[in-house]
Motif scaffolding. Structure first.
Motif, PDB file in Angstrom:
ATOM      1  N   PHE A  11     -24.050   3.928 -44.123  1.00 40.80           N
ATOM      2  CA  PHE A  11     -25.089   3.859 -43.108  1.00 40.80           C
ATOM      3  C   PHE A  11     -25.669   5.258 -42.889  1.00 40.80           C
ATOM      4  CE2 PHE A  11     -26.697   4.111 -38.801  1.00 40.80           C
ATOM      5  CZ  PHE A  11     -27.460   2.953 -38.699  1.00 40.80           C
ATOM      6  N   ARG A  12     -26.992   5.398 -43.130  1.00 41.48           N
ATOM      7  CA  ARG A  12     -27.644   6.719 -43.019  1.00 41.48           C
ATOM      8  C   ARG A  12     -26.815   7.764 -43.780  1.00 41.48           C
ATOM      9  NH1 ARG A  12     -32.990   6.542 -41.222  1.00 41.48           N
ATOM     10  NH2 ARG A  12     -33.168   5.245 -39.409  1.00 41.48           N
ATOM     11  N   ASN A  13     -26.452   8.877 -43.094  1.00 43.29           N
ATOM     12  CA  ASN A  13     -25.713   9.893 -43.839  1.00 43.29           C
ATOM     13  C   ASN A  13     -24.191   9.717 -43.742  1.00 43.29           C
ATOM     14  OD1 ASN A  13     -25.637  10.685 -41.166  1.00 43.29           O
ATOM     15  ND2 ASN A  13     -25.728  12.881 -41.619  1.00 43.29           N
ATOM     16  N   GLY A  30     -22.590  18.442 -32.451  1.00 39.30           N
ATOM     17  CA  GLY A  30     -22.816  18.935 -33.798  1.00 39.30           C
ATOM     18  C   GLY A  30     -24.205  19.541 -33.897  1.00 39.30           C
ATOM     19  N   GLU A  31     -24.426  20.273 -34.974  1.00 41.50           N
ATOM     20  CA  GLU A  31     -25.733  20.895 -35.156  1.00 41.50           C
ATOM     21  C   GLU A  31     -26.782  19.829 -35.473  1.00 41.50           C
ATOM     22  OE1 GLU A  31     -25.292  23.969 -38.052  1.00 41.50           O
ATOM     23  OE2 GLU A  31     -23.746  24.951 -36.852  1.00 41.50           O
ATOM     24  N   ASN A  32     -27.998  20.276 -35.635  1.00 37.90           N
ATOM     25  CA  ASN A  32     -29.066  19.328 -35.941  1.00 37.90           C
ATOM     26  C   ASN A  32     -28.860  18.685 -37.298  1.00 37.90           C
ATOM     27  OD1 ASN A  32     -30.782  19.155 -33.745  1.00 37.90           O
ATOM     28  ND2 ASN A  32     -31.591  21.201 -34.176  1.00 37.90           N
ATOM     29  N   ALA A  33     -29.350  17.470 -37.415  1.00 36.23           N
ATOM     30  CA  ALA A  33     -29.362  16.741 -38.689  1.00 36.23           C
ATOM     31  C   ALA A  33     -27.976  16.483 -39.264  1.00 36.23           C
ATOM     32  CB  ALA A  33     -30.233  17.475 -39.713  1.00 36.23           C
ATOM     33  N   GLN A  34     -26.982  16.280 -38.394  1.00 34.76           N
ATOM     34  CA  GLN A  34     -25.621  16.030 -38.875  1.00 34.76           C
ATOM     35  C   GLN A  34     -25.220  14.565 -38.779  1.00 34.76           C
ATOM     36  OE1 GLN A  34     -23.935  18.616 -40.367  1.00 34.76           O
ATOM     37  NE2 GLN A  34     -25.936  19.554 -40.024  1.00 34.76           N
ATOM     38  N   GLY A  35     -25.955  13.788 -37.980  1.00 32.83           N
ATOM     39  CA  GLY A  35     -25.650  12.358 -37.877  1.00 32.83           C
ATOM     40  C   GLY A  35     -25.356  11.859 -36.465  1.00 32.83           C
ATOM     41  N   LYS A  36     -25.712  12.637 -35.459  1.00 32.95           N
ATOM     42  CA  LYS A  36     -25.430  12.216 -34.071  1.00 32.95           C
ATOM     43  C   LYS A  36     -26.310  11.035 -33.668  1.00 32.95           C
ATOM     44  CE  LYS A  36     -26.384  16.258 -32.325  1.00 32.95           C
ATOM     45  NZ  LYS A  36     -26.840  16.882 -33.592  1.00 32.95           N
ATOM     46  N   THR A  37     -27.610  11.196 -33.875  1.00 33.38           N
ATOM     47  CA  THR A  37     -28.519  10.101 -33.522  1.00 33.38           C
ATOM     48  C   THR A  37     -28.241   8.873 -34.384  1.00 33.38           C
ATOM     49  OG1 THR A  37     -30.190  11.683 -32.813  1.00 33.38           O
ATOM     50  CG2 THR A  37     -30.955   9.455 -33.262  1.00 33.38           C
ATOM     51  N   ASN A  38     -27.921   9.107 -35.647  1.00 31.98           N
ATOM     52  CA  ASN A  38     -27.606   7.988 -36.551  1.00 31.98           C
ATOM     53  C   ASN A  38     -26.458   7.138 -36.006  1.00 31.98           C
ATOM     54  OD1 ASN A  38     -29.509   9.079 -38.218  1.00 31.98           O
ATOM     55  ND2 ASN A  38     -28.080   9.922 -39.721  1.00 31.98           N
ATOM     56  N   ARG A  58     -34.406  -1.096 -44.428  1.00 26.81           N
ATOM     57  CA  ARG A  58     -34.012  -0.430 -45.663  1.00 26.81           C
ATOM     58  C   ARG A  58     -33.723   1.063 -45.442  1.00 26.81           C
ATOM     59  NH1 ARG A  58     -38.831  -0.664 -49.524  1.00 26.81           N
ATOM     60  NH2 ARG A  58     -39.143  -2.490 -48.235  1.00 26.81           N
ATOM     61  N   GLU A  59     -34.449   1.641 -44.487  1.00 27.14           N
ATOM     62  CA  GLU A  59     -34.303   3.069 -44.203  1.00 27.14           C
ATOM     63  C   GLU A  59     -32.878   3.494 -43.870  1.00 27.14           C
ATOM     64  OE1 GLU A  59     -36.564   4.925 -40.945  1.00 27.14           O
ATOM     65  OE2 GLU A  59     -38.253   3.817 -41.788  1.00 27.14           O
ATOM     66  N   VAL A  60     -32.093   2.577 -43.273  1.00 26.55           N
ATOM     67  CA  VAL A  60     -30.775   2.986 -42.799  1.00 26.55           C
ATOM     68  C   VAL A  60     -29.715   2.961 -43.899  1.00 26.55           C
ATOM     69  CG1 VAL A  60     -31.310   2.143 -40.484  1.00 26.55           C
ATOM     70  CG2 VAL A  60     -29.958   0.706 -42.020  1.00 26.55           C
ATOM     71  N   VAL A  61     -30.049   2.384 -45.033  1.00 25.56           N
ATOM     72  CA  VAL A  61     -29.079   2.345 -46.131  1.00 25.56           C
ATOM     73  C   VAL A  61     -28.973   3.741 -46.730  1.00 25.56           C
ATOM     74  CG1 VAL A  61     -28.491   1.309 -48.356  1.00 25.56           C
ATOM     75  CG2 VAL A  61     -29.676  -0.050 -46.617  1.00 25.56           C
ATOM     76  N   LYS A  62     -27.747   4.191 -46.870  1.00 29.50           N
ATOM     77  CA  LYS A  62     -27.533   5.554 -47.361  1.00 29.50           C
ATOM     78  C   LYS A  62     -28.183   5.738 -48.736  1.00 29.50           C
ATOM     79  CE  LYS A  62     -23.978   9.046 -47.497  1.00 29.50           C
ATOM     80  NZ  LYS A  62     -23.969   9.750 -48.757  1.00 29.50           N
ATOM     81  N   TRP A  63     -28.885   6.860 -48.857  1.00 28.14           N
ATOM     82  CA  TRP A  63     -29.531   7.148 -50.131  1.00 28.14           C
ATOM     83  C   TRP A  63     -28.475   7.188 -51.231  1.00 28.14           C
ATOM     84  CZ3 TRP A  63     -31.549  11.853 -47.061  1.00 28.14           C
ATOM     85  CH2 TRP A  63     -32.557  11.430 -46.191  1.00 28.14           C
TER      86      TRP A  63
END
Ligand code: ADP
Ligand code: MG
Length: 395
Positions: A11-13, A30-38, A58-63
């Motif tokens: 899921f996401r990252n 955590g710092e920015n872009a680490q997965g808190k909002t996710n 589809r966006e939430v599926v981990k790349w």
């Protein structure tokens, strides 16, 4: 109610994450872009089946996830019973692996490569999104919500819809239907304008539109009425007794609280007829809940035009906390409170006030980039986690 366990995969990252939770305050830092909002997004999806901000599942599926499937699993303890919710989301763009196909193919088409975008199970039984909504309730509060008063009308409508949809599946169904009718009707208006269709073709859609619109407006007005008494008290308390807040519902068409539903539909239909020419000319639907708005008034003055930034924020905070009280009163259970990085955006008085409310709440998941942005009272009581590159670590 509270979430007692959360499991994420792809899921996401997050590749894989498991959390044991319970009543109380859970702080993710955590710092920015680490997965808190996710993380909060995943919890929100357990409640509503949809993301708060992704435009597409589809966006939430981990790349580059090997199976192209994101999974969210939650165990929810409610006042009366417990729930196990599972959501699987598919990214159909790349070819799915054969194991994924056999695992998730629709039962009616065994072995078929045609997969739905999303599968939901509640206590092991497949459910539709509409059946999931309302099983678990959340109030999500992000910095954008502090612009409830000075932001766009769209956000104020979303504020009403989010709460109403969660506590009333019927409202949610009506809203989805209303949006469909709206799209069809706008297309028809354009065709009439271009002389491809006759104006009387509108009658059938107008019938549906008026019924759905009257119902939606009725529910919105009910909610605003209930919200008001609570929001009023909150604003008074946060402002040290100086500010009297009133939230006013403004439907885009004339609606009198004293009318019966039959009268309301009749009136709405007449108003629609009177602007039909204009609607055809513009090719858009001009009247209805999609054009509603809320007005916030403090001490008799409109906050959007004349309020200070501070007053606007207080009113936004009061409205969000009133939403929490409204959901609690409507369902008889405490919703989960998800606070995404909001403390850093508030000044001392408002922060303390929010804090006081947060401490009384059954379960709160809170994110922050700066631990020392938070009052010591919070950090001392909270279960602390570090979020780094999609991994959670207890502190
Ligand atoms: N589908 C995805 N697959 C992998 N990573 C993703 C996906 N969607 C978003 N991300 C990553 O998640 C991170 C943002 O996470 P977010 O929870 O918003 O951060 P923050 O901790 O600041 O709240 C970004 O690094 C972004 O690239
Ligand atoms: Mg964030």
């Amino acid at each position: 109610m509270h979430l007692s366990r959360l499991i994420l995969s792809e899921f996401r990252n997050y590749t894989q994450a498991e959390l044991t939770l319970g009543p109380g305050l859970f702080l993710f830092c955590g710092e920015n872009a680490q997965g808190k909002t996710n993380l909060l997004e995943a919890v929100g999806m357990l409640a509503t089946g949809n993301s708060f901000h992704a435009s597409n599942d589809r966006e939430v599926v981990k790349w580059l996830a090997p199976d192209h499937i994101a999974r969210i699993e939650g165990y929810v303890q409610r006042r009366e019973d417990a729930l196990h919710i599972e959501i699987a989301l598919f990214d159909p763009t790349p070819a799915l692996s054969p194991t994924a196909i056999t695992r998730y193919a629709m039962p009616e088409t065994p072995g078929s490569a045609v997969l739905p975008r999303k599968r939901i199970k509640v206590n092991g039984i497949p459910r539709r999104v509409m059946e999931l909504i309302g099983q678990m309730n959340v109030v999500f509060f992000a910095p954008a919500d502090l612009h409830l008063v000075d932001g766009s009308p769209d956000e104020r409508r979303r504020f009403l819809d989010r709460a109403l949809c969660q506590i009333q599946p019927r409202y949610c169904q009506a809203l989805v239907k209303y949006r469909k009718v709206l799209t069809q009707r706008s297309a028809l208006l354009k065709r009439i304008r271009d002389n491809l269709e006759e104006a009387r073709m509108l009658d059938y859609l107008d019938e549906q539109l008026t019924t759905l619109a009257s119902y939606l407006s009725y529910e919105r007005r009910q909610m605003v009425t209930l919200l008001n008494s609570e929001a009023h008290l909150l604003q008074l308390a946060i402002s040290g007794g100086r500010e009297q807040l009133e939230v006013i519902y403004h439907p885009s068409f004339m609606l009198d609280a004293r009318w019966t539903s039959v009268e309301a539909i009749q009136q709405y239909r007449e108003q629609l007829n009177s602007i039909r020419k204009r609607e055809i000319l513009q090719g858009v639907c001009l009247l209805g809940p999609h054009r509603d708005d809320l007005e916030f008034v403090v001490n008799g003055v409109n906050l959007l035009t004349y309020g200070s930034r501070g007053q606007q924020r207080t009113a936004a905070l009061a409205a969000k906390l009133a939403e929490l009280a409204y959901m609690r009163a409507s369902t008889g259970d405490e919703p989960l409170l998800l606070l995404d990085d909001v403390f850093s955006e508030l000044d001392h008085t408002r922060r303390d006030y929010l804090l006081q409310q947060v401490m009384q709440h059954e379960q709160v998941l809170l994110t922050t980039t700066e631990l020392h942005d938070l009052p010591a009272a919070i950090t001392a009581q909270a279960h602390l986690y570090q979020v780094r590159e999609g991994r959670l670590q207890a502190l």
